[in-house]
Design a protein around this motif. Structure first.
Motif, PDB file in Angstrom:
ATOM      1  N   SER A 416     -22.958 -32.621   4.708  1.00  0.00           N
ATOM      2  CA  SER A 416     -22.744 -33.811   4.065  1.00  0.00           C
ATOM      3  C   SER A 416     -23.442 -34.199   2.781  1.00  0.00           C
ATOM      4  CB  SER A 416     -23.134 -35.060   5.056  1.00  0.00           C
ATOM      5  OG  SER A 416     -22.609 -35.123   6.207  1.00  0.00           O
ATOM      6  N   GLY A 417     -23.334 -35.077   1.900  1.00  0.00           N
ATOM      7  CA  GLY A 417     -23.676 -35.171   0.605  1.00  0.00           C
ATOM      8  C   GLY A 417     -25.199 -35.438   0.457  1.00  0.00           C
ATOM      9  N   ALA A 418     -25.859 -35.852   1.812  1.00  0.00           N
ATOM     10  CA  ALA A 418     -27.235 -36.241   1.698  1.00  0.00           C
ATOM     11  C   ALA A 418     -28.102 -35.128   1.494  1.00  0.00           C
ATOM     12  CB  ALA A 418     -27.544 -37.053   2.961  1.00  0.00           C
ATOM     13  N   HIS A 419     -27.470 -33.881   1.665  1.00  0.00           N
ATOM     14  CA  HIS A 419     -28.046 -32.403   1.707  1.00  0.00           C
ATOM     15  C   HIS A 419     -27.698 -31.365   0.604  1.00  0.00           C
ATOM     16  CE1 HIS A 419     -29.953 -33.912   5.457  1.00  0.00           C
ATOM     17  NE2 HIS A 419     -28.774 -34.000   5.991  1.00  0.00           N
ATOM     18  N   THR A 420     -26.655 -31.777  -0.225  1.00  0.00           N
ATOM     19  CA  THR A 420     -26.298 -31.101  -1.207  1.00  0.00           C
ATOM     20  C   THR A 420     -26.835 -31.339  -2.371  1.00  0.00           C
ATOM     21  OG1 THR A 420     -24.395 -32.460  -1.884  1.00  0.00           O
ATOM     22  CG2 THR A 420     -23.907 -31.160   0.015  1.00  0.00           C
ATOM     23  N   ALA A 421     -26.742 -30.523  -3.210  1.00  0.00           N
ATOM     24  CA  ALA A 421     -27.399 -30.511  -4.810  1.00  0.00           C
ATOM     25  C   ALA A 421     -26.669 -31.750  -5.750  1.00  0.00           C
ATOM     26  CB  ALA A 421     -27.183 -29.182  -5.598  1.00  0.00           C
ATOM     27  N   SER A 422     -25.419 -31.973  -5.321  1.00  0.00           N
ATOM     28  CA  SER A 422     -24.458 -33.042  -6.040  1.00  0.00           C
ATOM     29  C   SER A 422     -24.656 -34.361  -5.461  1.00  0.00           C
ATOM     30  CB  SER A 422     -23.138 -32.392  -6.227  1.00  0.00           C
ATOM     31  OG  SER A 422     -22.357 -32.398  -5.022  1.00  0.00           O
ATOM     32  N   GLY A 423     -24.924 -34.445  -4.326  1.00  0.00           N
ATOM     33  CA  GLY A 423     -24.746 -35.471  -3.504  1.00  0.00           C
ATOM     34  C   GLY A 423     -23.405 -35.870  -2.741  1.00  0.00           C
ATOM     35  N   ASN A 424     -22.418 -34.849  -3.260  1.00  0.00           N
ATOM     36  CA  ASN A 424     -21.075 -34.901  -2.669  1.00  0.00           C
ATOM     37  C   ASN A 424     -21.243 -33.946  -1.456  1.00  0.00           C
ATOM     38  OD1 ASN A 424     -20.320 -35.023  -6.064  1.00  0.00           O
ATOM     39  ND2 ASN A 424     -19.993 -36.787  -4.802  1.00  0.00           N
ATOM     40  N   PRO A 425     -20.136 -34.374  -0.401  1.00  0.00           N
ATOM     41  CA  PRO A 425     -20.042 -33.275   0.738  1.00  0.00           C
ATOM     42  C   PRO A 425     -19.532 -31.961   0.114  1.00  0.00           C
ATOM     43  CG  PRO A 425     -19.522 -35.337   1.403  1.00  0.00           C
ATOM     44  CD  PRO A 425     -19.617 -35.358  -0.164  1.00  0.00           C
ATOM     45  N   ASP A 689     -22.834 -19.496  16.764  1.00  0.00           N
ATOM     46  CA  ASP A 689     -24.343 -19.503  16.565  1.00  0.00           C
ATOM     47  C   ASP A 689     -24.591 -18.906  15.280  1.00  0.00           C
ATOM     48  OD1 ASP A 689     -25.672 -20.782  19.105  1.00  0.00           O
ATOM     49  OD2 ASP A 689     -24.821 -18.934  20.118  1.00  0.00           O
ATOM     50  N   LEU A 690     -23.849 -17.789  15.033  1.00  0.00           N
ATOM     51  CA  LEU A 690     -24.015 -17.299  13.572  1.00  0.00           C
ATOM     52  C   LEU A 690     -23.834 -18.239  12.428  1.00  0.00           C
ATOM     53  CD1 LEU A 690     -21.952 -14.171  14.204  1.00  0.00           C
ATOM     54  CD2 LEU A 690     -24.614 -14.129  14.281  1.00  0.00           C
ATOM     55  N   LEU A 691     -23.071 -19.269  12.637  1.00  0.00           N
ATOM     56  CA  LEU A 691     -22.927 -20.128  11.600  1.00  0.00           C
ATOM     57  C   LEU A 691     -23.767 -21.387  11.703  1.00  0.00           C
ATOM     58  CD1 LEU A 691     -18.902 -20.854  11.670  1.00  0.00           C
ATOM     59  CD2 LEU A 691     -20.554 -19.186  10.063  1.00  0.00           C
ATOM     60  N   ASP A 692     -24.116 -21.620  12.950  1.00  0.00           N
ATOM     61  CA  ASP A 692     -24.950 -22.905  13.165  1.00  0.00           C
ATOM     62  C   ASP A 692     -26.511 -22.647  12.613  1.00  0.00           C
ATOM     63  OD1 ASP A 692     -25.167 -25.493  14.579  1.00  0.00           O
ATOM     64  OD2 ASP A 692     -26.793 -24.678  15.395  1.00  0.00           O
ATOM     65  N   GLU A 693     -26.979 -21.482  13.058  1.00  0.00           N
ATOM     66  CA  GLU A 693     -28.435 -21.215  12.448  1.00  0.00           C
ATOM     67  C   GLU A 693     -28.370 -21.152  11.171  1.00  0.00           C
ATOM     68  OE1 GLU A 693     -29.854 -17.973  14.633  1.00  0.00           O
ATOM     69  OE2 GLU A 693     -29.569 -18.902  16.550  1.00  0.00           O
ATOM     70  N   ARG A 694     -27.618 -20.571  10.414  1.00  0.00           N
ATOM     71  CA  ARG A 694     -27.421 -20.444   8.852  1.00  0.00           C
ATOM     72  C   ARG A 694     -27.441 -21.869   8.193  1.00  0.00           C
ATOM     73  NH1 ARG A 694     -26.241 -15.799  10.970  1.00  0.00           N
ATOM     74  NH2 ARG A 694     -26.994 -13.690   9.856  1.00  0.00           N
ATOM     75  N   VAL A 695     -26.372 -22.499   8.617  1.00  0.00           N
ATOM     76  CA  VAL A 695     -26.167 -23.733   7.766  1.00  0.00           C
ATOM     77  C   VAL A 695     -27.559 -24.993   8.256  1.00  0.00           C
ATOM     78  CG1 VAL A 695     -24.771 -25.850   7.786  1.00  0.00           C
ATOM     79  CG2 VAL A 695     -23.505 -23.530   8.289  1.00  0.00           C
ATOM     80  N   ALA A 696     -27.827 -24.859   9.505  1.00  0.00           N
ATOM     81  CA  ALA A 696     -29.254 -25.350   9.746  1.00  0.00           C
ATOM     82  C   ALA A 696     -30.338 -25.304   8.857  1.00  0.00           C
ATOM     83  CB  ALA A 696     -29.333 -25.483  11.447  1.00  0.00           C
ATOM     84  N   ARG A 697     -30.390 -24.198   8.531  1.00  0.00           N
ATOM     85  CA  ARG A 697     -31.463 -23.700   7.605  1.00  0.00           C
ATOM     86  C   ARG A 697     -31.222 -24.182   6.204  1.00  0.00           C
ATOM     87  NH1 ARG A 697     -31.588 -18.601  10.462  1.00  0.00           N
ATOM     88  NH2 ARG A 697     -30.213 -17.311   8.802  1.00  0.00           N
ATOM     89  N   LEU A 698     -29.925 -24.121   5.604  1.00  0.00           N
ATOM     90  CA  LEU A 698     -29.830 -24.425   4.564  1.00  0.00           C
ATOM     91  C   LEU A 698     -29.971 -26.040   4.361  1.00  0.00           C
ATOM     92  CD1 LEU A 698     -26.272 -22.829   3.630  1.00  0.00           C
ATOM     93  CD2 LEU A 698     -28.563 -22.236   2.614  1.00  0.00           C
ATOM     94  N   VAL A 699     -29.489 -26.857   5.341  1.00  0.00           N
ATOM     95  CA  VAL A 699     -29.659 -28.285   5.416  1.00  0.00           C
ATOM     96  C   VAL A 699     -30.930 -28.455   5.388  1.00  0.00           C
ATOM     97  CG1 VAL A 699     -29.254 -30.353   6.930  1.00  0.00           C
ATOM     98  CG2 VAL A 699     -27.416 -28.844   6.434  1.00  0.00           C
ATOM     99  N   ALA A 700     -31.852 -28.100   6.051  1.00  0.00           N
ATOM    100  CA  ALA A 700     -33.239 -28.147   6.106  1.00  0.00           C
ATOM    101  C   ALA A 700     -33.996 -27.998   4.940  1.00  0.00           C
ATOM    102  CB  ALA A 700     -33.976 -27.387   7.194  1.00  0.00           C
ATOM    103  N   ASP A 701     -33.647 -27.026   3.999  1.00  0.00           N
ATOM    104  CA  ASP A 701     -34.151 -26.670   2.834  1.00  0.00           C
ATOM    105  C   ASP A 701     -33.525 -27.649   1.666  1.00  0.00           C
ATOM    106  OD1 ASP A 701     -35.438 -24.626   3.864  1.00  0.00           O
ATOM    107  OD2 ASP A 701     -33.879 -23.148   2.970  1.00  0.00           O
ATOM    108  N   GLY A 702     -32.413 -28.430   1.823  1.00  0.00           N
ATOM    109  CA  GLY A 702     -31.617 -29.219   0.719  1.00  0.00           C
ATOM    110  C   GLY A 702     -31.189 -28.247  -0.042  1.00  0.00           C
ATOM    111  N   GLY A 703     -30.388 -29.433  -1.106  1.00  0.00           N
ATOM    112  CA  GLY A 703     -29.897 -28.813  -2.244  1.00  0.00           C
ATOM    113  C   GLY A 703     -28.615 -27.809  -1.969  1.00  0.00           C
ATOM    114  N   VAL A 704     -27.889 -28.166  -0.995  1.00  0.00           N
ATOM    115  CA  VAL A 704     -26.779 -27.090  -0.660  1.00  0.00           C
ATOM    116  C   VAL A 704     -25.686 -27.164  -1.702  1.00  0.00           C
ATOM    117  CG1 VAL A 704     -24.915 -26.281   1.158  1.00  0.00           C
ATOM    118  CG2 VAL A 704     -27.257 -27.246   1.818  1.00  0.00           C
ATOM    119  N   THR A 705     -25.087 -25.733  -2.169  1.00  0.00           N
ATOM    120  CA  THR A 705     -24.152 -26.025  -2.976  1.00  0.00           C
ATOM    121  C   THR A 705     -22.843 -25.122  -2.470  1.00  0.00           C
ATOM    122  OG1 THR A 705     -24.797 -23.535  -3.896  1.00  0.00           O
ATOM    123  CG2 THR A 705     -25.674 -25.702  -4.932  1.00  0.00           C
TER     124      THR A 705
END
Length: 934
Positions: A416-425, A689-705
């Motif tokens: 979701s946009g709250a966790h991306t660099a642009s603010g867009n999903p 789980d291979l996706l969930d753990e990786r995406v959860a880490r990206l979201v925790a760090d923020g600025g996903v692209t």
């Protein structure tokens, strides 16, 4: 009468090349027509500062038709038709190139998915009717269909589909109708496909017509429009079909299978009709959007557990292996929202377990004469799985088992946009439909009144884009696994072909399909014939015979989508309609009209969303959907009417759905809390789980692209699930005491080093065809099936272990020659005893386990004994040579580890492609980030 053709001579090949290539040339169109083929860029909300933020890819290439000359030149010189293989290298290169990926670098691995074609990128423009243009771009050859009328748009879609997939569409309509051998020759592979598909949907022509009539009569204006669109699509297919035949640039496989004479052009490509589309839809929907079944095998494994442990404990043991509603399972909707469905009832009613030893599979094949290479009679009782072959010129048009994709393989990652660099999903998603040449899917853009979309459709049912993007939104799907199919035990009366239906002795309906074939250049089989036969009842198709409580019964399989193969056309129509899909909520309403079991994902500039579709039947209270049930009115689906196979279905609000969750992942895992899947294997460890753990880490760090989310997908796509999720527990058990044996200790160190490096199956460098940590990977591939058997078989016993492994395969590594796609299929780690082993090992180690197995197994629950079992099997694995771990096949030499894993596109026609690096990834994939909205 079709004229048999013999093997082409060198002179004949040269003549064919000149003839076919000459007639296939098209004159260029005026530049004014070329300019008119574009689309106003203002309708494309994926553009940011003139650059597209929508990209996609579909290997091996857009062009799936090859003339006879193309095929002969390919065989002799290795050449391929234009745009038939130009996407494969780019798709393959992401394995080595994802590490330093940036948003700007995405264009190295994906195509621009903008609307329209810039004037300087136009390769060709066709105007099959005055009200439509088909523009193809230079880079990919994708058709961009723009119509000024609705009919013209759909006509153009059918015309373009025939340009790219005419032969394959013909194959699939014959597969759906159970007529492949009569069409393409009597190779055992072709017979196997008929026997795999036709019994699932053994329709008569009247059945097909009834489905069309029902859509027209029950779906209102949208239903009428859908059938008008489908007819226009068929008209377009037929227009190209006739032009190609008359102009002699039709697919060369028609000559090689004896349908058309290469010299005189005598022969026919049979016209398509609406009912052919239903036949194709029955193949596609049944394979990728079905759910459930397998209740007879589940009952056999439950009986085996009860016989070993007694009814109470045996049932508890079986349930712990069935893993219904496992609290440790990865979920797509993870916020705790409950969507109860197909739960185990507290007090089951109507369950119809067979008497031990009484079950036998229903006979399918009769009166067979001839076989591949022989003229001997060869009666069989059930279709046999044959090892996958490499193409139509060896063992039939399609490799047997190559379409057995029921378990699903697609994936999706959305933030979701709250966790991306642009603010867009941001979304990275796509379907995994296997690897074929040509591909089952084809790319297209459709622009016309009420239609605006670009993406993929299954060839032959592509009147709408099925997964792709609209003007300001994109969507995709993964196969779901909720239970749409039930097994009924119908009590027999009078004889084996009559049964009790609501208290009345009722005759079964016998459906037959007779096939005869003559030798063809393509397969070289002897002349032969055979007959398929099934019995149809009000409760579906008979699959097994047995006794229940001493009374003879027939087990039948009934799915909600039976007789409704094309109803989902309404949902796809809505997805392509920009006036209908305007936000996440309207998207969810659109996909609710899709009857097959799919997980649907959506992204626009404002939000990401999810919805699980499917005709989920409302079952009678107390019925356990995991097991066969008595065919009595008290246990039928609510409001069940067998005439059109209709019933009450769970409403929109009861389907798992979500809007605006922080992120979504799906890799055919469970959907939500209390929403139960139709089968084993959805437990503590799943490839999701291979996706969930990786995406959860990206979201925790923020600025996903887009790039960072693509990297997460690509990294998961080359990771060995066992190495990442199971090796820590395995090594903890093995190292609970020092490993004294030097050889075993060296193996443990290699495995640990591989785990620490990411447990990837990846080349040392691009193109090396040799894995880093190759020895550790070989040891794991050899060790896993040995250790699972040593862990569980002593405690379960031979009979129960065999019954449970029949319900859930132990292994599905890339090197395994089984699973949904067989060897070289790409998809891996969907089915296996990963979660079972994980729970058992943690239990032995004394670690917390939620939803533990009913009994400990490894070493009887004693750590030292478990360690000994693992070390013994590790020693066996170390000693197993590479040529036994990787035994070789038609594509690979024995011992070739990289090649054994590699993806090989299975030939549906005369053009083949080189093997590429294994990656656990969607076949078609989008990377999207919309900056604006209407």
């Amino acid at each position: 009468m079709r004229r048999r053709t013999g093997p082409p001579t060198g002179r004949f090949r040269t003549a064919c090349a000149a003839l076919v290539l000459g007639t296939a040339l098209l004159a260029p169109l005026p530049q004014s027509v070329v300019a008119a083929a574009g689309l106003d860029s203002g309708s494309d909300h994926c553009l940011s500062q003139g650059r597209s933020q929508c990209a996609d890819i579909l290997p091996p290439g857009q062009n799936g038709n090859a003339t006879l000359a193309d095929i002969l030149l390919h065989q002799v010189l290795g050449t391929r038709p234009a745009h038939s293989s130009d996407q494969l290298a780019r798709y393959d290169s992401l394995v080595g190139g994802h590490g330093g990926l940036t948003d700007a670098g995405l264009t190295d691995f994906f195509n621009d998915a903008s609307f329209g074609v810039p004037a300087d990128q136009v390769e060709s423009v066709a105007t099959p009717r005055p009200d439509v243009t088909i523009t193809r771009d230079k880079k990919t050859g994708v058709p961009h269909v723009k119509g000024t009328t609705r009919y013209g748009t759909e006509f153009g879609a059918g015309y373009a589909a025939a340009q790219d997939r005419l032969w394959m569409m013909d194959l699939f309509r014959h597969i759906g109708r159970g007529e492949l051998t009569s069409f393409a020759g009597g190779a055992l592979a072709n017979q196997g496909l008929e026997q795999q598909f036709w019994p699932q949907a053994p329709y008569t022509e009247a059945d097909y017509e009834a489905q069309i009539a029902r859509i027209r009569s029950t779906e209102g204006a949208r239903g009428e429009q859908a059938m008008a669109d489908a007819q226009a699509y068929v008209d377009g297919i037929n227009a190209y079909r006739q032009q190609a035949k008359d102009g002699r640039y039709f697919p060369g496989e028609y000559v090689l299978t004896g349908h058309i004479d290469s010299i005189t052009n005598v022969g026919e490509i049979r016209p398509f009709k609406l009912t052919d589309l239903i036949a194709i839809a029955s193949v596609v929907g049944g394979q990728f959007g079905g759910g459930g079944g397998g209740e007879v095998q589940a009952a056999l494994s439950l009986l085996a557990a009860q016989q070993k442990y007694g009814v109470v404990e045996g049932t508890a043991v079986w349930e712990s292996f069935r893993q219904r509603n496992d609290p440790e399972a990865v979920l797509t909707v993870y916020d705790g929202t409950s969507f109860p469905y197909a739960e185990k009832p507290a007090n089951p009613r109507g369950t119809a377990l067979p008497d031990p030893g009484s079950v036998r599979a229903e006979q399918l094949v009769y009166d067979r004469t001839g076989s591949a290479g022989t003229g001997a009679k060869d009666p069989v009782r059930a279709p046999q799985r044959v090892r996958p072959a490499q193409g139509m010129f060896d063992d039939g048009v399609l490799p047997p088992g190559s379409l057995d994709l029921k378990r699903g393989m697609s994936n999706a990652l959305l933030v979701s946009g709250a966790h991306t660099a642009s603010g867009n999903p941001v979304a990275v998603f796509g379907p995994q439909t296997g690897y074929f040449a040509p591909q089952l899917l084809m790319l297209q853009e459709l622009q016309g009144p009420g239609i605006s979309a670009r993406g993929v459709s299954f060839a032959g049912v592509g009147m709408y884009v099925q997964m792709g993007r609209g003007q300001d939104y994109a969507w995709s799907a993964t196969s779901a696994a909720q239970d749409l199919t039930d097994t009924y035990a119908i009590e027999l009366c009078q004889d084996d072909t009559h049964y009790l239906y609501r208290g009345v002795c009722t005759p079964m309906e016998k459906l037959e399909k007779r096939n005869a074939w003559k030798p063809t250049v393509a397969d070289g089989t002897a002349e032969g014939s055979y007959r398929m036969q099934v019995w149809r009842t009000h409760y579906g198709i008979v699959t097994h015979r047995a006794t229940v409580g001493g009374k003879p019964v027939a087990y039948t399989t009934l799915r909600t989508t039976y007789r409704h193969e094309a109803d989902s056309i309404i949902g796809f129509q809505m997805l392509n309609d920009p006036s209908h899909v305007t936000d996440a909520a309207s998207f969810q309403q659109a996909v609710h009209h899709i009857d097959y079991a799919f997980n649907w994902f959506y992204a626009d500039s404002r939000t990401a969303a999810y919805y699980n579709s499917g005709m989920n039947p409302v079952r009678a209270a107390g019925v356990d959907p995991a097991l066969p049930v008595r065919a009595e009115r008290a246990y039928e689906w609510q409001d069940f009417d067998p005439a059109a196979n209709t019933a009450a279905y769970t409403p929109f609000a009861q389907h798992p759905r979500s809007i605006g969750q922080d992120y979504y992942i799906s890799w055919n895992n469970r959907q939500a809390k209390d929403y139960n899947t139709a089968g084993f294997g959805f437990g503590a460890v799943h490839r999701g789980d291979l996706l969930d753990e990786r995406v959860a880490r990206l979201v925790a760090d923020g600025g996903v692209t887009r790039a960072s989310l693509t990297r997460a997908m690509a990294e998961a796509g080359v990771t060995d699930l066992r190495g990442e999720q199971l090796l820590p527990e395995l090594l903890a058990v093995v190292r609970s005491m020092p490993v004294a044996d030097p050889q075993l200790n060296a193996a443990v160190q290699k495995l640990d080093a591989w785990r620490a490096a990411g447990a990837q199956r990846k080349e040392t460098s691009p193109g090396s065809h040799a894995y880093a940590h190759a020895e550790a990977i070989r040891i794991m591939d050899a060790w896993w099936p040995l250790l699972v058997e040593a862990e569980f078989r002593p405690g379960l016993g031979d009979e129960l272990y065999g019954a449970l492994t029949a319900s859930l395969a132990v292994d599905e590594s890339p090197a395994a020659n089984h699973g949904p796609t067989g060897a070289h299929g790409g998809s891996a780690f969907q089915n296996g005893w990963w979660g079972l082993a994980d729970k058992d090992l943690r239990q032995v180690l004394g670690r917390p386990v939620a939803g533990r197995l009913a009994r400990p197994y490894c070493g009887g629950g004693v750590l030292s004994a478990c360690r000994e079992a693992l070390l013994t099997t590790l020693g066996q694995a170390v000693a197993k040579p590479a040529n036994q771990v990787y035994p070789g096949d038609e594509s690979c030499a024995a011992g070739d580890q990289w090649c054994t894993d590699a993806i090989v596109h299975r030939a549906l026609g005369g053009i083949t492609h080189p093997a590429v690096h294994w990656q656990n990834r969607p076949t078609y994939q989008q990377v999207v980030e919309f900056p604006t909205h209407r």
